[in-house]
Design an enzyme around this catalytic site. Structure first.
Site, PDB file in Angstrom:
ATOM      1  N   CYS A 155     -35.285  68.384 -43.458  1.00 28.27           N
ATOM      2  CA  CYS A 155     -34.375  68.443 -42.282  1.00 28.27           C
ATOM      3  C   CYS A 155     -34.996  68.524 -41.183  1.00 28.27           C
ATOM      4  CB  CYS A 155     -33.023  69.480 -42.541  1.00 28.27           C
ATOM      5  SG  CYS A 155     -31.844  69.448 -41.317  1.00 28.27           S
ATOM      6  N   GLN A 156     -34.737  69.274 -40.495  1.00 32.84           N
ATOM      7  CA  GLN A 156     -35.479  69.501 -39.075  1.00 32.84           C
ATOM      8  C   GLN A 156     -37.122  69.890 -39.563  1.00 32.84           C
ATOM      9  OE1 GLN A 156     -35.222  73.342 -37.316  1.00 32.84           O
ATOM     10  NE2 GLN A 156     -35.299  72.358 -34.983  1.00 32.84           N
TER      11      GLN A 156
END
Length: 351
Positions: free
Chosen positions: A138-139
């Site tokens: 994800c991030q």
């Protein structure tokens, strides 16, 4: 009448089970691990394997700042970490901890050129290696892309999982809320950070629930009635609830930079991100890349992840997908049968 009686019996049995369960710890993060490095709130963990390491190069998991990284080690039978260890990988993970007001001014520069780079160097020193493997989620995948662009000499193979790359895929409600189409008119992040300092984790939880308010805020509790009398299923539900609501606050300055430069201005694919006075050029990433996305992801749309191929310089680029949502990538039993071997086999071919 019969259905009402049956429902009452389920609730009574469920209350009895819940009363017993809440007296014990809901265990999360089951794989033994050792702290090998600490800096500020950040801890680098090395997981202890019960099998022989079959890979020469360790892998470092870089998770998002939102929520806690133990989702990749949720429980026995549904642990990406444990499954990778069982396949012979040597696994490390960065735990970002819980930022407080002392951390309000932490920047993306500090996270990438500071914490991630220092953790990578610790692993390199421990194994006497020039390069290690990265798995960014994800991030954390976005951060890993930035890191690999800035430090290509330290990364041998890069795996990105449910990672946003093109932040202007406007079908995504998270992108739209963050300002991909309207910028400051959609979200005045300067006002938000200047007012609050750090961004409360509960505020972000509310935002994520509102992206699918019925499914995430109502339906799952209706569905709970179907499993409430089964202890194993109820435990699974409670583990997920514990993880969902264990949301650290976000360092204000990092949140400001990430929303403005990535979501609102889409600078990553434009080659305009500067971290520590150095420009992040995705074309500078020429190492092998495995890009994994979730076909039903409503947080990071597949198109956002798939855009990566157009911007990196790697000629060894592989895409794999799974027919689950964002969270299903971590906890789906079916995915956990197929995802770890996909990662292990891909890495083994590039040792």
């Amino acid at each position: 009448m019969y259905e009402s009686i049956e429902l009452i019996e389920k609730l009574v049995n469920g209350i009895d089970i819940f009363n017993r369960l809440r007296q014990q710890e809901i265990q999360i993060g089951v794989t033994p691990k050792q702290e090998v490095y600490r800096e500020d709130k950040v801890v680098l963990y090395h997981f202890q394997s019960q099998t022989e390491n079959l890979f020469n190069i360790p892998i470092l998991i870089v998770y998002a700042l939102v929520n806690r990284p133990y989702i990749v080690d949720l429980q026995e039978g549904r642990s990406l970490v444990a499954n990778l260890l069982n396949l012979g990988l040597d696994v490390y993970l960065i735990d970002w901890g819980y930022p407080n007001q002392d951390d309000r001014w932490l920047t993306i520069d500090k996270y990438i050129n500071g914490y991630i780079n220092n953790c990578v160097d610790v692993i390199r020193d421990r194994h006497n290696l020039e390069q290690i493997n990265l798995l960014g989620i994800c991030q954390g995948g976005t951060f890993s892309l930035c890191y690999s662009s800035l430090y290509p000499e330290k990364v041998k193979n890069l795996i990105t999982m449910v990672t946003p790359v093109d932040f202007h895929i406007n079908e995504g409600l998270l992108n739209v809320w963050s300002g991909s189409s309207l910028g400051k008119q959609a979200l005045d992040v300067d006002l938000l950070v200047d007012t609050l300092g750090n961004i409360p984790g509960n505020f972000l939880n509310f935002v994520f629930v509102m992206l699918k308010p019925f499914q995430l805020g109502v339906k799952k509790y209706i569905d709970l009635l179907e499993i409430v009398e089964y202890e194993d299923k109820l435990l699974n539900f409670l583990r997920m609830e514990k993880w969902i609501f264990d949301s650290p606050d976000q360092a204000g300055e990092t949140f400001r930079q990430f929303i403005k430069h990535f979501y609102q201005e889409n600078k990553l694919i434009k080659g305009q991100i500067e971290i520590g006075n150095k420009r992040v050029d995705l074309g500078n990433i020429r190492i092998p890349i495995l890009n994994i996305y979730a076909e039903e992801d409503h947080l990071v749309l597949p198109a956002s992840s798939l855009a990566l191929e157009k911007y990196v310089g790697s000629v060894d680029y592989t895409v794999r997908s799974f027919s689950v949502g964002h969270i299903g990538m971590y906890v789906s039993s079916k995915v956990q049968k197929d995802l770890p071997p996909t990662i292990a086999n891909w890495l083994k071919a590039r040792e």
